[in-house]
Design an enzyme around this catalytic site. Structure first.
Site, PDB file in Angstrom:
ATOM      1  N   LYS A 155      43.466  36.406  60.325  1.00 52.37           N
ATOM      2  CA  LYS A 155      44.777  35.813  60.436  1.00 52.37           C
ATOM      3  C   LYS A 155      44.779  34.904  61.559  1.00 52.37           C
ATOM      4  CE  LYS A 155      47.140  40.083  59.139  1.00 52.37           C
ATOM      5  NZ  LYS A 155      47.944  41.297  59.862  1.00 52.37           N
ATOM      6  N   GLN A 207      49.881  45.053  63.211  1.00 50.06           N
ATOM      7  CA  GLN A 207      48.697  45.605  62.658  1.00 50.06           C
ATOM      8  C   GLN A 207      48.572  47.159  62.059  1.00 50.06           C
ATOM      9  OE1 GLN A 207      46.296  43.388  61.165  1.00 50.06           O
ATOM     10  NE2 GLN A 207      45.604  45.463  60.129  1.00 50.06           N
ATOM     11  N   ASP A 212      55.643  40.132  58.367  1.00 53.54           N
ATOM     12  CA  ASP A 212      55.488  40.832  57.047  1.00 53.54           C
ATOM     13  C   ASP A 212      56.719  41.307  56.509  1.00 53.54           C
ATOM     14  OD1 ASP A 212      52.769  40.784  57.436  1.00 53.54           O
ATOM     15  OD2 ASP A 212      52.673  42.676  58.722  1.00 53.54           O
TER      16      ASP A 212
END
Length: 163
Positions: A93, A137, A162
């Protein structure tokens, strides 16, 4: 379609949309072909699709930077613990964000972090106007009990990459 069309006065909103679209594009991969009536399978190159998405996002980031003097898109990746699989995923990422011109900060909390400490970190990012996107995460690798749903729901919708 331009990501800037969401609100040309708000690069943060546009960036949030861009982060969400990029995450969605990379997650879905070839799933766009699921509703197809073709009986022959279509092979989709993840590398080629990823390259196309990154090229488009690079152009969008450059456009935002040129339209909004001094604007620097910024992303925070919040990690609890030190799992090897998470570290590998995060490094990918970080590299992808840097390649498309996004400043990215990796915030690591120890595996002894409490739920309140994680929430405080999220609230700090939510309130920071210079940060435009936040990724928490998962899994949260703490020896303390942490409610993952509570943590993910604490992320401001405007910054939730997300989604």
């Amino acid at each position: 379609f331009s990501l800037m069309s969401a609100d040309a006065r708000s690069p943060a909103l546009s960036l949030s949309v861009m982060f969400s679209l990029a995450a969605l594009s990379l997650r879905l991969g070839a799933s766009c072909c699921q509703g197809s009536r073709r009986s022959v399978a279509t092979v989709v190159s993840g590398n080629k699709a990823s390259k196309l998405v990154r090229e488009k996002l690079t152009k969008e980031v450059e456009k935002m930077k040129s339209e909004f003097s001094g604007f620097r898109p910024s992303l925070v990746v919040l990690q609890v613990g030190d799992r090897d699989d998470s570290n590998l995923y995060i490094s990918t990422k970080l590299k992808a964000a840097a390649e498309i011109g996004i400043d990215v900060k990796h915030v690591r909390l120890p595996n002894t972090a409490t739920q309140d400490e994680v929430l405080q970190s999220i609230m700090s990012v939510n309130e920071n106007l210079s940060v435009h996107g936040l990724i928490v995460q998962l899994p949260l690798d703490s020896v303390k009990p942490i409610d993952t749903e509570l943590i993910t729901n604490a992320v401001s919708p405007e910054k939730d990459v997300d989604g």
